[in-house]
Design a protein around this motif. Structure first.
Motif, PDB file in Angstrom:
ATOM      1  N   ALA A 129       0.811  -1.213   0.000  1.00 31.12           N
ATOM      2  CA  ALA A 129       0.000   0.000   0.000  1.00 31.12           C
ATOM      3  C   ALA A 129       0.850   1.270   0.000  1.00 31.12           C
ATOM      4  O   ALA A 129       0.376   2.335  -0.421  1.00 31.12           O
ATOM      5  CB  ALA A 129      -0.923   0.001   1.221  1.00 31.12           C
ATOM      6  N   ASP A 130       2.087   1.207   0.495  1.00 27.38           N
ATOM      7  CA  ASP A 130       2.969   2.380   0.562  1.00 27.38           C
ATOM      8  C   ASP A 130       2.290   3.552   1.281  1.00 27.38           C
ATOM      9  O   ASP A 130       2.464   4.712   0.903  1.00 27.38           O
ATOM     10  CB  ASP A 130       3.412   2.804  -0.843  1.00 27.38           C
ATOM     11  CG  ASP A 130       4.324   1.787  -1.496  1.00 27.38           C
ATOM     12  OD1 ASP A 130       4.775   0.858  -0.804  1.00 27.38           O
ATOM     13  OD2 ASP A 130       4.580   1.898  -2.711  1.00 27.38           O
ATOM     14  N   PHE A 131       1.516   3.218   2.335  1.00 25.38           N
ATOM     15  CA  PHE A 131       0.710   4.228   3.012  1.00 25.38           C
ATOM     16  C   PHE A 131       1.107   4.389   4.476  1.00 25.38           C
ATOM     17  O   PHE A 131       0.346   4.881   5.286  1.00 25.38           O
ATOM     18  CB  PHE A 131      -0.772   3.855   2.894  1.00 25.38           C
ATOM     19  CG  PHE A 131      -1.689   5.037   2.778  1.00 25.38           C
ATOM     20  CD1 PHE A 131      -1.631   5.866   1.669  1.00 25.38           C
ATOM     21  CD2 PHE A 131      -2.633   5.312   3.754  1.00 25.38           C
ATOM     22  CE1 PHE A 131      -2.479   6.952   1.555  1.00 25.38           C
ATOM     23  CE2 PHE A 131      -3.485   6.396   3.645  1.00 25.38           C
ATOM     24  CZ  PHE A 131      -3.412   7.223   2.542  1.00 25.38           C
ATOM     25  N   ASN A 132       2.327   3.971   4.808  1.00 21.51           N
ATOM     26  CA  ASN A 132       2.846   4.236   6.144  1.00 21.51           C
ATOM     27  C   ASN A 132       3.341   5.676   6.239  1.00 21.51           C
ATOM     28  O   ASN A 132       3.511   6.371   5.224  1.00 21.51           O
ATOM     29  CB  ASN A 132       3.989   3.276   6.480  1.00 21.51           C
ATOM     30  CG  ASN A 132       3.492   1.995   7.116  1.00 21.51           C
ATOM     31  OD1 ASN A 132       2.781   2.034   8.118  1.00 21.51           O
ATOM     32  ND2 ASN A 132       3.851   0.853   6.541  1.00 21.51           N
ATOM     33  N   THR A 133       3.593   6.114   7.450  1.00 19.71           N
ATOM     34  CA  THR A 133       4.129   7.443   7.719  1.00 19.71           C
ATOM     35  C   THR A 133       5.238   7.290   8.758  1.00 19.71           C
ATOM     36  O   THR A 133       5.412   6.209   9.336  1.00 19.71           O
ATOM     37  CB  THR A 133       3.039   8.382   8.267  1.00 19.71           C
ATOM     38  OG1 THR A 133       2.663   7.937   9.588  1.00 19.71           O
ATOM     39  CG2 THR A 133       1.807   8.405   7.357  1.00 19.71           C
ATOM     40  N   PRO A 134       5.991   8.346   9.031  1.00 24.37           N
ATOM     41  CA  PRO A 134       7.038   8.235  10.055  1.00 24.37           C
ATOM     42  C   PRO A 134       6.535   7.794  11.425  1.00 24.37           C
ATOM     43  O   PRO A 134       7.300   7.242  12.211  1.00 24.37           O
ATOM     44  CB  PRO A 134       7.631   9.647  10.096  1.00 24.37           C
ATOM     45  CG  PRO A 134       7.436  10.160   8.706  1.00 24.37           C
ATOM     46  CD  PRO A 134       6.093   9.629   8.287  1.00 24.37           C
ATOM     47  N   THR A 135       5.266   8.008  11.723  1.00 23.44           N
ATOM     48  CA  THR A 135       4.750   7.613  13.031  1.00 23.44           C
ATOM     49  C   THR A 135       4.101   6.231  13.034  1.00 23.44           C
ATOM     50  O   THR A 135       3.796   5.696  14.101  1.00 23.44           O
ATOM     51  CB  THR A 135       3.722   8.630  13.556  1.00 23.44           C
ATOM     52  OG1 THR A 135       2.650   8.741  12.619  1.00 23.44           O
ATOM     53  CG2 THR A 135       4.374   9.984  13.750  1.00 23.44           C
ATOM     54  N   THR A 136       3.895   5.637  11.868  1.00 24.98           N
ATOM     55  CA  THR A 136       3.265   4.316  11.822  1.00 24.98           C
ATOM     56  C   THR A 136       4.180   3.233  11.257  1.00 24.98           C
ATOM     57  O   THR A 136       3.892   2.053  11.407  1.00 24.98           O
ATOM     58  CB  THR A 136       1.984   4.333  10.966  1.00 24.98           C
ATOM     59  OG1 THR A 136       2.318   4.590   9.585  1.00 24.98           O
ATOM     60  CG2 THR A 136       1.013   5.384  11.471  1.00 24.98           C
ATOM     61  N   THR A 137       5.264   3.619  10.620  1.00 27.39           N
ATOM     62  CA  THR A 137       6.126   2.642   9.943  1.00 27.39           C
ATOM     63  C   THR A 137       6.738   1.639  10.908  1.00 27.39           C
ATOM     64  O   THR A 137       7.295   2.027  11.947  1.00 27.39           O
ATOM     65  CB  THR A 137       7.237   3.360   9.168  1.00 27.39           C
ATOM     66  OG1 THR A 137       8.153   2.380   8.646  1.00 27.39           O
ATOM     67  CG2 THR A 137       8.016   4.323  10.057  1.00 27.39           C
ATOM     68  N   PRO A 138       6.694   0.352  10.589  1.00 23.70           N
ATOM     69  CA  PRO A 138       7.384  -0.625  11.425  1.00 23.70           C
ATOM     70  C   PRO A 138       8.872  -0.728  11.121  1.00 23.70           C
ATOM     71  O   PRO A 138       9.626  -1.279  11.913  1.00 23.70           O
ATOM     72  CB  PRO A 138       6.669  -1.942  11.078  1.00 23.70           C
ATOM     73  CG  PRO A 138       6.186  -1.747   9.682  1.00 23.70           C
ATOM     74  CD  PRO A 138       5.849  -0.285   9.563  1.00 23.70           C
ATOM     75  N   SER A 139       9.310  -0.199   9.978  1.00 25.20           N
ATOM     76  CA  SER A 139      10.698  -0.378   9.545  1.00 25.20           C
ATOM     77  C   SER A 139      11.488   0.923   9.449  1.00 25.20           C
ATOM     78  O   SER A 139      12.711   0.907   9.503  1.00 25.20           O
ATOM     79  CB  SER A 139      10.722  -1.056   8.168  1.00 25.20           C
ATOM     80  OG  SER A 139      10.182  -0.185   7.183  1.00 25.20           O
TER      81      SER A 139
END
Length: 303
Positions: A129-139
């Motif tokens: 989805a490429d829909f993570n953000t700096p506050t949600t990314t696991p990596s």
């Protein structure tokens, strides 16, 4: 399409967690991209590669965002800003930008440049989805964030390098998704992005899904940007990618989808090919496929 094509490489691997994707532009060129396009009548100009900093000797956490965590964010920002200018120049000169990645974080720059002066829809072919953000990314890897960045999610809102004002979530279609983090799932369900999973393609067929995606991307817009991550295909077809996910589209499904993009009524203005990793590839098969798919999207047919 009667415009010439401007090819631009972006050998970026700062957004990924596996080395080698920086060699993607060279591999796609070596696979005969320009020759494929010449064969179907295009005038192509290769603008070479954008300068990209290397991770060696750099601390990925040296320039963290104000909140959250994103590796090499400052370097990615710089590359995407310069890429946006280069893509806008290609458009201003009357050509079609064909951007070669590199990891998918480069999409922030290519979309910003292509959509600078008109409302633009986006069709995003990807396993993720490429829909993570700096506050949600696991990596912390920025190649998992570009769509969220383009739409100004979270800490990307109001930024001077992402948050593309001429792209609305209601005109974005994700096609072929099959690997989504839980936080991404929640964010997508709360957004106006239209998502077509591999289950939709299985049930309805790839051409029907792509036609629906184009309806989303062209509803009230002036142009369409196409972002093609090669991990959209099944790893058996495209082994040379950094984040393979089983259950992707087949070789023929991929070509059928690209051929639909070349219809005269589709206002495709720009395109990028990303995440080709020659180190993980088998005899450059993934790069060759990328070149073939670009040609199909730009009008190549059997007859």
């Amino acid at each position: 399409m009667d415009r010439p094509i401007g090819v631009l490489g972006v050998p970026m691997d700062l957004g990924a967690d596996r080395r080698g994707v920086d060699m993607g532009p060279s591999a796609i060129r070596y696979a005969g991209l320009v020759e494929e396009l010449h064969d179907i009548g295009y005038d192509c100009r290769d603008h070479g590669d954008l300068r990209v900093p290397r991770p060696e000797g750099r601390d990925p956490d040296s320039t963290p965002p104000d909140d959250g965590h994103a590796k090499y964010l400052a370097e990615t920002r710089d590359v995407c800003q310069r890429l946006g200018e280069a893509v806008a120049d290609i458009v201003d000169n009357g050509a079609f930008p064909l951007v070669l990645g590199g990891d998918h974080s480069i999409a922030v720059g290519s979309v910003a440049g292509a959509a600078r002066d008109r409302r633009t829809g986006v069709v995003w072919f990807d396993a993720h989805a490429d829909f993570n953000t700096p506050t949600t990314t696991p990596s912390g890897n920025v190649h998992g964030m570009p769509l969220a960045a383009i739409l100004g999610a979270d800490s990307f809102a109001g930024s001077d390098w992402a948050d593309v004002p001429t792209v609305d979530a209601e005109n974005v279609a994700l096609v072929g998704v099959r690997s989504v983090d839980e936080t991404e799932r929640e964010a997508l369900l709360d957004s106006d992005v239209t998502v077509y999973t591999m289950s939709d393609i299985d049930a309805r067929g790839v051409t029907t899904v792509v036609e629906d995606a184009l309806s989303v991307a062209t509803d009230g817009t002036d142009a369409v940007h196409v972002s093609l991550d090669l991990d959209w295909l099944d790893p058996g077809e495209a082994p040379g990618v950094g984040t393979p996910v089983r259950g992707g589209v087949s070789y023929r499904e991929a070509h059928a989808a690209m051929e639909r993009l070349a219809a005269p009524e589709v206002p495709m203005r720009s395109m990028e090919l990303v995440e080709v990793n020659p180190i993980l590839d088998d005899h450059n098969a993934t790069a060759e496929l990328a070149a073939e798919l670009a040609a199909s999207a730009l009008g190549k047919r059997v007859l």
